[in-house]
Design a protein around this motif. Structure first.
Motif, PDB file in Angstrom:
ATOM      1  N   VAL A 261      21.242  32.178 -28.851  1.00  0.00           N
ATOM      2  CA  VAL A 261      21.833  31.021 -29.526  1.00  0.00           C
ATOM      3  C   VAL A 261      20.786  29.911 -29.642  1.00  0.00           C
ATOM      4  O   VAL A 261      19.859  29.825 -28.835  1.00  0.00           O
ATOM      5  CB  VAL A 261      23.073  30.500 -28.771  1.00  0.00           C
ATOM      6  CG1 VAL A 261      24.175  31.539 -28.791  1.00  0.00           C
ATOM      7  CG2 VAL A 261      22.740  30.122 -27.343  1.00  0.00           C
ATOM      8  N   ASP A 262      20.937  29.080 -30.662  1.00  0.00           N
ATOM      9  CA  ASP A 262      19.957  28.015 -30.883  1.00  0.00           C
ATOM     10  C   ASP A 262      19.958  27.002 -29.745  1.00  0.00           C
ATOM     11  O   ASP A 262      18.891  26.547 -29.302  1.00  0.00           O
ATOM     12  CB  ASP A 262      20.244  27.312 -32.215  1.00  0.00           C
ATOM     13  CG  ASP A 262      20.014  28.230 -33.403  1.00  0.00           C
ATOM     14  OD1 ASP A 262      19.202  29.165 -33.275  1.00  0.00           O
ATOM     15  OD2 ASP A 262      20.657  28.022 -34.445  1.00  0.00           O
ATOM     16  N   ASN A 263      21.156  26.639 -29.282  1.00  0.00           N
ATOM     17  CA  ASN A 263      21.270  25.670 -28.193  1.00  0.00           C
ATOM     18  C   ASN A 263      22.316  26.161 -27.196  1.00  0.00           C
ATOM     19  O   ASN A 263      23.305  26.800 -27.569  1.00  0.00           O
ATOM     20  CB  ASN A 263      21.683  24.291 -28.720  1.00  0.00           C
ATOM     21  CG  ASN A 263      20.614  23.680 -29.612  1.00  0.00           C
ATOM     22  OD1 ASN A 263      19.500  23.414 -29.180  1.00  0.00           O
ATOM     23  ND2 ASN A 263      20.964  23.463 -30.886  1.00  0.00           N
ATOM     24  N   PHE A 264      22.098  25.843 -25.921  1.00  0.00           N
ATOM     25  CA  PHE A 264      23.011  26.254 -24.867  1.00  0.00           C
ATOM     26  C   PHE A 264      23.659  25.006 -24.282  1.00  0.00           C
ATOM     27  O   PHE A 264      22.964  24.052 -23.907  1.00  0.00           O
ATOM     28  CB  PHE A 264      22.253  27.022 -23.781  1.00  0.00           C
ATOM     29  CG  PHE A 264      23.129  27.882 -22.918  1.00  0.00           C
ATOM     30  CD1 PHE A 264      23.519  29.148 -23.325  1.00  0.00           C
ATOM     31  CD2 PHE A 264      23.577  27.427 -21.678  1.00  0.00           C
ATOM     32  CE1 PHE A 264      24.316  29.952 -22.527  1.00  0.00           C
ATOM     33  CE2 PHE A 264      24.377  28.210 -20.876  1.00  0.00           C
ATOM     34  CZ  PHE A 264      24.747  29.484 -21.299  1.00  0.00           C
ATOM     35  N   TYR A 265      24.996  24.995 -24.218  1.00  0.00           N
ATOM     36  CA  TYR A 265      25.731  23.800 -23.806  1.00  0.00           C
ATOM     37  C   TYR A 265      26.572  24.073 -22.562  1.00  0.00           C
ATOM     38  O   TYR A 265      27.161  25.146 -22.417  1.00  0.00           O
ATOM     39  CB  TYR A 265      26.655  23.327 -24.924  1.00  0.00           C
ATOM     40  CG  TYR A 265      25.937  22.923 -26.184  1.00  0.00           C
ATOM     41  CD1 TYR A 265      25.386  21.649 -26.324  1.00  0.00           C
ATOM     42  CD2 TYR A 265      25.811  23.819 -27.244  1.00  0.00           C
ATOM     43  CE1 TYR A 265      24.725  21.282 -27.478  1.00  0.00           C
ATOM     44  CE2 TYR A 265      25.155  23.453 -28.410  1.00  0.00           C
ATOM     45  CZ  TYR A 265      24.608  22.186 -28.520  1.00  0.00           C
ATOM     46  OH  TYR A 265      23.956  21.823 -29.667  1.00  0.00           O
ATOM     47  N   LEU A 266      26.647  23.067 -21.672  1.00  0.00           N
ATOM     48  CA  LEU A 266      27.497  23.144 -20.499  1.00  0.00           C
ATOM     49  C   LEU A 266      28.219  21.811 -20.307  1.00  0.00           C
ATOM     50  O   LEU A 266      28.259  20.994 -21.227  1.00  0.00           O
ATOM     51  CB  LEU A 266      26.668  23.509 -19.259  1.00  0.00           C
ATOM     52  CG  LEU A 266      26.124  24.948 -19.227  1.00  0.00           C
ATOM     53  CD1 LEU A 266      25.159  25.146 -18.083  1.00  0.00           C
ATOM     54  CD2 LEU A 266      27.256  25.966 -19.152  1.00  0.00           C
ATOM     55  N   ASN A 267      28.772  21.594 -19.096  1.00  0.00           N
ATOM     56  CA  ASN A 267      29.579  20.403 -18.818  1.00  0.00           C
ATOM     57  C   ASN A 267      28.727  19.275 -18.252  1.00  0.00           C
ATOM     58  O   ASN A 267      27.696  19.518 -17.618  1.00  0.00           O
ATOM     59  CB  ASN A 267      30.684  20.718 -17.799  1.00  0.00           C
ATOM     60  CG  ASN A 267      31.339  22.081 -17.987  1.00  0.00           C
ATOM     61  OD1 ASN A 267      31.734  22.685 -17.022  1.00  0.00           O
ATOM     62  ND2 ASN A 267      31.444  22.565 -19.214  1.00  0.00           N
TER      63      ASN A 267
END
Length: 948
Positions: A261-267
């Motif tokens: 994925v282009d960007n990895f997101y979390l909390n």
């Protein structure tokens, strides 16, 4: 028919020839290093070319020898050659010869013994134990775990015949029976669960680096707890008895879906370590929460693992020895899922009520600290203390885009839901174990444990946004049309569970035979288990007001809405399930808890009527009390008591056709106890569109179990076995869809009976076992294959009237019969391993392992809908490791190479969506509707190990 005749003929020849031959087996030890196992020594029949080499654990076997008397020669580079004359081989029997080797002196004949003592992590040793035991036990040891590349106990168990792993968790199905039918112990003492939804602890949190072996007993033994239907899974923690060592391992890798994925997101909030926690703020009704609603971008999702372990042992006197072992590890994993997530289809048109494009980013940590100290006093007494700390966490950023409710919210699409969850479990285990051989007839074993588990979900956050205009799904969004306050919330949960457990047993052996072994054994014992559970949860819901004045909201900047519109704006209010801040008990959490006590006494009797026939019988009585109390919105304050006594008999028979063939039979009566969560009337909202609550009217199930198995042991490291089994379950417990406006899930005894019948075949064979002699040593080359297949047929009655008459709930099952939840008709495991020594202390090993399960029931169909079915798939792993001398080793692991689509469908639906044109209402044709679909990705990792 021709092939069947050929197989039968070969088996007959094998059995007859085995009766005419004998074999020599044993163990070689090294007197130079505290009698540690001596690997790769040569054992030959003097004057012949017949021989073999000892394995990693010093074990060897010379099979298919003609009856007679032989002289055995044992040699190892730099050691005195041992020559033992007069070893008699008898037709149809095994002669055991154990030899201690020395570099400076020969072997004295009085040092040679005929008793095999085997380590519990060796494949060969465990197979020999399986051959000798009376009950139907299987074990997988550290050696096999390393060869098959299993990182945790759950993955390890999925390699065992008849066991499959539940997708997305560390729980397992044994012969189609799921979590509530199994029991998990550590060193024979019970373990608490780390999840309110489960009876058993998540086996995925047990790294194989702390495991010596895992025992799987699919038949009931009266010395074990009777809350059993599938298997008793006993984890033996790693022990150490050799000279000092210290080892460091570093591993790095990635998941292909996560790095794709282009960007990895979390909390916002949780950190790298996984030890995060957050308390409810002092004034939550003023919106004083410190964490952001919005996701945050993280660094590259690279996985890592670090392990430090060491051990040593000391002689404190002539017969006193102290040993210790310790390990610390930390691992993290990043995962990504993308696919579809749909609700159950409507009965009328076959279309799912909700239809989402789904994304999930997750970050998982696992921290382990384990130590044990053992003290052996003389030859008959030992005491051991074990400590284990496990801290496991997972943070998930989940996002759903599409139709939230086909008849209400975003009916044409454009709805948006995001949920940020951090879930952390800390488990503390203290165990004290003792073994005492009073004399050759009497031994006493005991153990005590204190377990404490804490599970927290601090500040789970969820947002729901809808299009300002339903007919403009791609247009602006706001909170204006969100009707349910709980759709936007912050949630806090805490579970505390304390448990004390105790085992004690006394075994008396009698009637010594000509081989100086006892024919009979009687064991009396007691088990106690005392548990306290305390659960509380508070949820702060955001109820939006003044619909006409609600502004547009950017789904990627929800914080801006609350920064620009404080609580004083009158656009929203914060309330709990109990009410707004003006209510006196608004902050009173919803709770449930209680006590569970199990007191049990048992007796077992084992007797060998001959060298071929052995009986093992047992009886157990258990007094079980389960008191539960609650204070929830659903039912207010209340309590319920379950008080039962169960008498549980068991029988096991073993008949040895010869030294290589066994026939076994087992039968027993057991029960299945409902869990606290299943009886507590608390509304759990653990997944989007999947709410559940407990049923205080649940009662326990009764299980009748039968097994028959044939085993052939061609050699000390080979096995062919075929077994059949059957189970009858009275009052089976199931999860079902309650008939209500909310369509929540609950639990009930959904019918009078359920049955399970099946067959299991397992094969382990050595294809190549070759040695090459060099100037200084012998180099080994080996190729082994293994595999198992299970066929299972399950069926249960479904009775809506039974649910209505025995509980306060209503059910409307679509069908009157169904398979058991989690049961696959077919389970397949296979592996092929290659081992090559290319120089002294330099070697390479590689294993290709495959696993397959056919489709299985996830949830019962209800109100006209079909069952939810998890489709089957194949996983393929490649595990390789090379050692370059005594100190350095490298590994390369490639898991889930095929990366199949994981799919859940609703069967018997009236139609399926046109996936090419998902915005067009209607369906193409009758058939199952996909309700969940994604790929897990391939996990790639490389490791480096250095031994000091």
């Amino acid at each position: 028919m021709k092939h069947i005749f050929t197989v039968c003929l070969l088996l007959t020849i094998t059995i007859l020839s085995a009766q005419e031959k004998g074999s020599i087996v044993g163990k070689l030890t090294d007197k130079e290093v505290n009698n540690e196992p001596l690997a790769f020594a040569n054992v030959i029949i003097k004057g012949t070319t017949i021989g073999t080499t000892s394995d990693f654990d010093g074990l060897y076997e010379i099979a298919s020898l003609d009856p007679g008397t032989y002289t055995i020669q044992v040699s190892y580079l730099g050691y005195e050659t041992a020559e033992i004359p007069g070893i008699e081989v008898v037709a149809g029997k095994v002669t055991t010869l154990n030899v201690p080797m020395s570099a400076s002196e020969g072997v004295s004949l009085d040092e040679v013994t005929v008793t095999t003592v085997a380590r519990k992590d060796s494949e060969t040793a465990l197979l020999l134990d399986q051959k000798k035991t009376v009950t139907l036990e299987t074990a997988i040891g550290a050696q096999e775990l390393a060869r098959k590349g299993a990182n945790d106990a759950a993955t390890a168990l999925s390699k065992v015949t008849g066991i499959s792993k539940e997708e997305g968790s560390g729980n397992v199905y044994v012969r189609g029976l799921g979590d509530r039918f199994n029991i998990t112990t550590l060193n024979g003492l019970p373990l608490p669960s780390n999840n309110t939804s489960k009876k058993n602890i998540d086996l995925g949190i047990f790294s194989t680096s702390i495991i010596e072996s895992i025992g799987i007993d699919k038949t009931f033994n009266a010395s074990n707890y009777g809350d059993f239907g599938g298997a008793n899974i006993n984890i033996l923690s790693r022990d150490y008895n050799g000279s000092g060592f210290f080892e460091l391992t570093a591993q790095s890798g990635a998941n292909t879906e996560a790095i794709g994925v282009d960007n990895f997101y979390l909390n916002d909030g949780p950190d790298f370590s996984g030890f995060y926690n957050s308390d409810i703020p002092n004034n939550p009704f003023s919106n004083t929460f410190s964490t952001s609603w919005d996701r945050k971008k993280t660094a590259s999702p690279i996985n890592s693992k670090f392990i430090l372990k060491g051990g040593d042992s000391y002689n404190l006197g002539e017969n006193t020895r102290l040993n210790f072992f310790a390990i610390g590890s930390f691992a993290n994993n990043n995962n990504y899922r993308q696919g579809v997530n749909r609700g159950a289809p409507n009965v009328g048109n076959g279309l799912p009520n909700s239809d989402f494009d789904y994304e999930r980013f997750s970050y998982i940590t696992s921290t382990t600290l384990m130590s044990n100290i053992g003290l052996r006093l003389g030859t008959g007494n030992s005491i051991k203390y074990n400590f284990l700390l496990l801290n496991n966490s997972e943070q998930k950023q989940e996002e759903f885009t599409g139709i939230i409710d086909r008849e209400d919210d975003a009916p044409e699409g454009g709805g948006f839901i995001q949920r940020a969850t951090f879930d952390r479990t800390s488990l503390y285990i203290h165990q004290l174990l003792g073994e005492h051989n009073i004399n050759e007839n009497l031994e006493i074993n005991w153990g005590t444990a204190y377990n404490y588990v804490k599970n927290v979900i601090p500040d789970r956050r969820q947002n729901t946004l809808l299009p300002v205009k339903n007919n403009q799904p791609d247009g602006p969004k706001s909170f204006a049309l969100v009707s349910a306050a709980s759709e936007n919330h912050r949630f806090y949960q805490e579970l505390d569970e304390e448990e004390i457990a105790a085992n004690i047993s006394s075994t008396y052996k009698f009637e010594k035979n000509a081989e100086e072994e006892f024919n009979g054994k009687i064991t009396l014992g007691y088990n106690g288990r005392f548990k306290n559970v305390d659960f509380d949860a508070t949820q702060f819901n955001y109820q939006f007001l003044n619909v006409a004045q609600q502004p547009e909201v950017n789904p990627r900047n929800i914080d801006a809405y609350f920064e620009e519109n404080p609580l004083s704006s009158g656009l929203y209010q914060i309330r709990t399930f109990r009410g707004p801040s003006s209510f006196a008990d608004a902050l009173l959490p919803q709770t449930y808890g209680g006590e569970q006590q199990i007191n049990a006494a048992f007796i077992t009797f084992e007797y060998s009527f001959s060298t071929k026939f052995t009986l093992f019988a047992g009886a157990r009585g258990e007094q079980i009390t389960q008191d539960i109390n609650w204070n929830t919105v659903i039912q207010g304050e209340g309590n319920n008591n379950l008080d039962i006594f169960e008498f549980l008999p068991s029988l096991a028979l073993k008949y040895a056709l010869n030294d290589k063939n066994n026939l076994r039979f087992a039968a027993s009566r057991t029960y299945t106890l409902p869990q606290f969560k299943e009886r507590a009337p608390f509304l759990f909202q653990e997944e989007i569109n999947q709410d559940s609550f407990g049923n205080p009217d649940l009662v326990n199930s009764i299980n009748y179990n039968f097994d028959l198995r044939w085993e052939l042991f061609p050699s000390s490291s080979e096995l062919i076995s075929l077994g059949v089994f059957g189970k009858l379950i009275q009052d089976p417990i199931n999860t079902f869809l309650v008939v209500s406006a909310a369509n929540d899930l609950s639990y009930a005894n959904t019918g009078d009976t359920a049955t399970a019948f099946g067959a299991e075949l397992e094969v382990r064979l050595n294809i190549l076992d070759h040695e090459k002699e060099t100037e200084n040593t012998f180099l080994k080359e080996a190729l082994t294959i293994g595999g198992n297949i299970s066929y299972l047929n399950t069926n249960q009655e479904l009775d809506s009237k039974k649910v209505s008459s025995e509980t306060s709930l209503s059910a409307a099952f679509t069908n009157t019969e169904a398979p058991l939840q989690g049961a696959s008709d077919i389970l397949l495991n296979g592996d092929i391993s290659y081992y090559l020594e290319f120089a002294e202390e330099k070697n390479f090993r590689s294993t290709l392992a495959a696993n397959y399960f056919s489709e299985r029931l996830y949830a019962l169909g209800s109100t006209g809908r079909g069952h939810l079915i998890d489709k089957g798939y194949v996983t393929l792993d490649l595990i390789s490791k090379a050692e370059f001398g005594k100190h350095i080793g490298i590994g390369l692991n490639l898991r889930n190479l095929l990366n199949p689509i994981i799919k859940r469908v609703n069967e018997n639906a009236k139609g399926k969506l046109d996936l090419e044109n998902p915005a067009i209402p209607g369906f193409l044709e009758d058939g199952p509707v996909t309700v969940l679909s994604y790929r897990r990705g391939m996990d790639l990792s490389a490791s480096l190990t250095y031994k000091f």
